[in-house]
Design a protein around this motif. Structure first.
Motif, PDB file in Angstrom:
ATOM      1  N   GLY A   1       0.395  -0.941   0.060  1.00 23.78           N
ATOM      2  CA  GLY A   1      -0.417   0.020  -0.019  1.00 23.78           C
ATOM      3  C   GLY A   1       1.057   1.718  -0.519  1.00 23.78           C
ATOM      4  N   ILE A   2       1.793   0.999   1.077  1.00 23.75           N
ATOM      5  CA  ILE A   2       2.515   2.489   0.667  1.00 23.75           C
ATOM      6  C   ILE A   2       3.756   2.777  -0.207  1.00 23.75           C
ATOM      7  N   SER A   3       3.976   1.903  -0.746  1.00 19.21           N
ATOM      8  CA  SER A   3       4.826   2.050  -2.053  1.00 19.21           C
ATOM      9  C   SER A   3       4.177   2.438  -3.261  1.00 19.21           C
ATOM     10  N   LEU A   4       3.284   2.586  -3.036  1.00 18.06           N
ATOM     11  CA  LEU A   4       2.252   2.311  -4.675  1.00 18.06           C
ATOM     12  C   LEU A   4       1.822   3.979  -4.400  1.00 18.06           C
ATOM     13  N   ALA A   5       1.169   4.612  -2.702  1.00 17.39           N
ATOM     14  CA  ALA A   5       0.989   5.596  -1.911  1.00 17.39           C
ATOM     15  C   ALA A   5       1.496   6.640  -2.532  1.00 17.39           C
ATOM     16  N   LYS A   6       3.217   6.362  -2.426  1.00 12.68           N
ATOM     17  CA  LYS A   6       3.918   7.678  -2.596  1.00 12.68           C
ATOM     18  C   LYS A   6       4.562   7.274  -4.052  1.00 12.68           C
ATOM     19  N   THR A   7       4.523   6.097  -4.991  1.00 13.08           N
ATOM     20  CA  THR A   7       4.169   6.681  -6.053  1.00 13.08           C
ATOM     21  C   THR A   7       3.492   8.117  -6.885  1.00 13.08           C
ATOM     22  N   PHE A   8       1.978   7.082  -6.501  1.00 10.28           N
ATOM     23  CA  PHE A   8       0.919   8.540  -7.029  1.00 10.28           C
ATOM     24  C   PHE A   8       1.566  10.042  -6.185  1.00 10.28           C
ATOM     25  N   ALA A   9       1.452  10.188  -4.490  1.00  5.43           N
ATOM     26  CA  ALA A   9       2.293  11.446  -4.167  1.00  5.43           C
ATOM     27  C   ALA A   9       3.108  12.187  -5.281  1.00  5.43           C
ATOM     28  N   LEU A  10       4.003  11.230  -4.895  1.00 11.49           N
ATOM     29  CA  LEU A  10       5.065  12.051  -5.882  1.00 11.49           C
ATOM     30  C   LEU A  10       4.745  12.709  -7.147  1.00 11.49           C
ATOM     31  N   LYS A  11       4.184  12.119  -8.138  1.00  7.57           N
ATOM     32  CA  LYS A  11       3.167  12.099  -9.636  1.00  7.57           C
ATOM     33  C   LYS A  11       2.660  12.928  -9.218  1.00  7.57           C
ATOM     34  N   HIS A  12       1.776  13.240  -8.406  1.00  7.93           N
ATOM     35  CA  HIS A  12       0.735  14.564  -8.141  1.00  7.93           C
ATOM     36  C   HIS A  12       0.957  15.845  -7.008  1.00  7.93           C
ATOM     37  N   SER A  13       2.531  15.992  -6.353  1.00  6.22           N
ATOM     38  CA  SER A  13       3.139  16.460  -5.769  1.00  6.22           C
ATOM     39  C   SER A  13       1.994  16.525  -4.296  1.00  6.22           C
ATOM     40  N   TYR A  14       1.678  15.665  -3.927  1.00  9.27           N
ATOM     41  CA  TYR A  14       1.267  15.730  -2.042  1.00  9.27           C
ATOM     42  C   TYR A  14       1.882  14.702  -1.862  1.00  9.27           C
ATOM     43  N   SER A  15       2.083  14.482  -0.377  1.00 14.17           N
ATOM     44  CA  SER A  15       2.716  14.336   0.637  1.00 14.17           C
ATOM     45  C   SER A  15       1.786  12.977   0.948  1.00 14.17           C
ATOM     46  N   VAL A  16       1.813  11.704   1.752  1.00  9.28           N
ATOM     47  CA  VAL A  16       1.144  10.694   2.410  1.00  9.28           C
ATOM     48  C   VAL A  16       1.659  10.795   3.593  1.00  9.28           C
ATOM     49  N   ASP A  17       1.252  10.422   5.190  1.00  5.54           N
ATOM     50  CA  ASP A  17       1.989   9.695   5.708  1.00  5.54           C
ATOM     51  C   ASP A  17       1.403   8.114   6.417  1.00  5.54           C
ATOM     52  N   GLY A  18       3.094   7.254   6.565  1.00  3.30           N
ATOM     53  CA  GLY A  18       3.068   6.389   6.625  1.00  3.30           C
ATOM     54  C   GLY A  18       2.690   5.755   8.029  1.00  3.30           C
ATOM     55  N   ASN A  19       2.880   6.754   8.794  1.00  3.28           N
ATOM     56  CA  ASN A  19       1.791   5.834  10.282  1.00  3.28           C
ATOM     57  C   ASN A  19       0.936   6.067   9.879  1.00  3.28           C
TER      58      ASN A  19
END
Length: 714
Positions: free
Chosen positions: A359-377
């Protein structure tokens, strides 16, 4: 010529210059004159008040419920239409995948629909990613199915004839499925608890231990397991489902053994669905920029195959296995069977970590592409709540799906409103029209699963790339793949993680070491074996070791130091003793008695005779008078490493070779203070902030000594 000179002068003027003139610093001078630690003047009450302020409380609430950060300012005109289109497109894919992945989880198909509704609804409130589509996923479903089959095998539910007749034993499918549902639900509850607690403890970094080669090797192996598990549905043969080590081999063997009983109708239908889905997937990939939304191949297969099955009575006339009864409506919440918990702890940790990692690997991929951040915790907390709360409504563990996430993102999804609308489509099927899909052939679901996993097999292309770039990462990939295929996904994952940790230990125990030399006129120090411009200072060895120093590599550090510098204190001590014996023997053979006085300085010995002054020098034991330890790469040191360094410094001091330390970070110096490193002969004066400071000090100290010995003795 004048133009060239002017151009050169202009280039020189435009180049940034680095000039500084200062004294040579050592740690004692830095502590006494340059740096002073800040004093913490805040009281305990002030710190508590700061932690419990209204701003902190608001930030905590927004962090726990990320939906509050974006829903109040949701731009309806700009986002709503895109989210509706994306949600409908994702829901069309989520419905058949929910039915199909329930087969992997060894539970009836309707539980896949439950798992495609409740967790998605909850993630809308607690998740931080705007684009991933949570719900059923092949790898996690297969891991759950392996546990369910292990805890509730067919043999537990085989009913023997009561009268002792020759009739064959009958399998109580209903009781077996009910037990497997209980196992899957309890496992999901435990997975949710683990993920939630890890999130509260800020353990979002735990995913870094699943390095990318490990995850890719593991998911490739999981894809092999999935394809093997679907062969019997594609062929229409009745075989036992295996779990544990070598289950893949046993499954293939069972299918091949029973392949003569292949149901031709099932095979033809399955192959047609497979080819159709493969073509649609290829078209979607080739024309993704031209198509407004991807062609929904899965739902087309579900609708058409269900219609054909119902119209031609495939289940009755051709013995094609179908989904069967799908209850209408949602189940009331019930408590899981907690008596099953003790046997599921290890499996739940594996599912929790793998699910979060995906989940976190895919979430970070999309966050990087669309310029926002995700919180792993927060993602850990969100997945934990999705699994824990949903388990009371008879769901199995979920994570994000790569294929659905790509659909949700590529069709214009802006927020999790898209995921919410997709889950409402699943709810509509569960509540109102679930019975429509009862004639759906299982071979069509098998085709859906297998085609969706074709992309995973492209990961075999990693092998030649890793062979060229990193042999160690290739070894991790191969171990993760082979171990997971042969030992099963649970033991395979543990073996892969253990091997990855061993590679880290190997790297710290076998780092690169070098002797550095200065590049004239630059202040740079580089490996003398690698760069011809780098030159050593006379009498000084600069030792570079690309690792921290701790219990596992302290002996290796000392051995590398002695080998690279070519200065071994033990050998020098032996040479000194032999030299002293030779001198003593020569003095005993002198023709007249001598009354000797001995003055010892840093390297030679001078003997004075009362009759005349005669300087007698012992030959120098080594041309090296100073060794500089470059600690720039060192991040930490433990008590074992500190003791090893103190001991080697003392050994070198005994043979008149000075050892100093350079490039030590402030945090590492704090650790040395904590370990009481600076005691006895170890002083802060032997630590320098840069290599050049250390070089200048060593040259100055040795220059003073040389001047003393060059003084004429009269």
């Amino acid at each position: 010529m004048e133009q060239d000179a002017a151009a050169a002068l202009e280039d020189a003027d435009s180049q940034l210059m680095y000039r500084i003139e200062r004294p040579v610093y050592d740690e004692a001078l830095i502590r006494s004159q340059l740096l002073k630690r800040k004093e913490n003047s805040t009281t305990l009450g002030q710190r508590l008040a700061h932690q419990c302020s209204s701003k902190k409380a608001k930030a905590a609430a927004l962090s726990f419920l990320p939906i509050l950060t974006w829903l109040p300012s949701y731009p309806v005109k700009q986002y709503l239409f895109s989210d509706v289109v994306s949600g409908l497109s994702t829901g069309v894919v989520q419905l058949p995948q929910g039915l199909a992945y329930a087969m992997l989880a060894a539970v009836p198909p309707v539980y896949g629909l439950y798992s495609s509704f409740y967790p998605v609804l909850l993630y809308t409130f607690f998740g931080t990613s705007r684009h991933i589509s949570v719900g059923t996923f092949a790898v996690i479903s297969l891991m759950i199915g392996s546990v369910a089959v292990r805890e509730a095998p067919d043999s537990m539910f085989t009913i023997l004839p009561a009268n002792g007749s020759n009739m064959s034993a009958v399998l109580d499918v209903e009781a077996r499925d009910a037990r497997r549902v209980q196992v899957a639900v309890v496992l999901t509850t435990l997975v949710g608890i683990i993920q939630f607690v890890l999130g509260l403890l800020r353990f979002g970094f735990v995913a870094i231990y699943l390095t990318e080669p490990l995850v890719r090797g593991f998911t490739t192996a999981a894809s092999v397991h999935v394809v093997i598990s679907q062969l019997k549905y594609l062929l229409g043969v009745k075989t036992q489902r295996f779990s544990g080590p070598l289950s893949a081999i046993y499954s293939v063997k069972a299918v091949l053994y029973d392949i003569t009983n292949t149901n031709v109708s099932t095979l033809i239908l399955g192959l047609v669905c497979f080819v159709f889905l493969f073509v649609i997937k290829d078209l979607n990939e080739r024309f993704k920029k031209k198509l407004p939304i991807p062609i929904p191949g899965e739902i087309i297969v579900v609708i058409v195959s269900t219609s054909v099955s119902y119209g031609m009575s495939l289940a009755d006339d051709y013995h094609v296995d179908v989904v069967g009864k799908i209850p209408t409506g949602l189940l009331p919440p019930t408590a899981p069977e907690f008596s099953l918990l003790p046997s599921l702890v290890t499996d739940s940790f594996a599912v929790a970590i793998v699910g979060f990692s995906m989940g976190i690997s895919l979430a970070k991929t999309f966050a990087l592409k669309h310029s926002y951040s995700v919180d792993g915790n927060q993602e850990l907390i969100a997945l934990g709540l999705c699994n824990f709360i949903s388990s009371f409504f008879q769901t199995f563990a979920i994570t994000c799906s790569m294929s659905r996430s790509l659909v949700q993102e590529s069709t214009g999804g802006k927020t999790q409103i898209a995921g919410l609308l997709g889950s409402l489509m699943v709810l509509l099927v569960v509540v109102a029209i679930g019975f429509v899909f009862q004639p759906l052939p299982q071979t069509a679901l098998a085709a859906i699963i297998m085609v969706n996993l074709l992309g995973m097999f492209k990961q075999f292309r990693d092998i030649p790339t890793l062979w060229r770039n990193s042999k160690i990462e290739l070894a991790i990939w191969l171990v993760a793949f082979v171990a997971s295929v042969l030992l099963g996904l649970d033991y395979g994952l543990l073996a892969a993680i253990a091997f990855a940790i061993l590679t880290v230990i190997y790297r710290t125990q076998s780092p690169e070491s070098a002797i550095l030399g200065h590049v004239p006129g630059t202040g740079l120090y580089c490996d003398v074996d690698e760069y011809e411009e780098a030159a050593e200072y006379e009498g000084i060895k600069i030792f570079h070791y690309n690792s921290s120093i701790y219990f596992a590599n302290s002996d290796l550090y000392v051995n590398a130091l002695k080998e690279k510098t070519g200065v071994n204190p033990e050998h020098l001590q032996a040479a000194r003793k032999a030299q002293k014996k030779r001198k003593e023997k020569a003095n005993c053979n002198h023709s007249f008695p001598l009354k000797m006085m001995c003055a010892k300085v840093s390297s030679p010995l001078i003997f004075f005779s009362p009759w005349f002054l005669e300087a007698v020098f012992l030959e120098p034991l080594s041309t090296v008078h100073s060794i500089i330890l470059d600690w720039t790469p060192a991040c930490y040191i433990d008590s074992v490493g500190a003791k090893a360094i103190k001991q080697v410094i003392k050994e070198y001091a005994a043979v008149d070779v000075r050892v100093v330390i350079a490039g030590c970070s402030r945090s590492l110096l704090s650790e040395l203070d904590t370990l009481q490193f600076f005691t006895g002969v170890m002083t802060p004066e032997m630590v320098f902030p840069t290599i050049h400071d250390a070089v200048l000090r060593c040259q100055h100290s040795n220059g003073s000594l040389s001047a003393f010995f060059h003084t004429t003795v009269l």
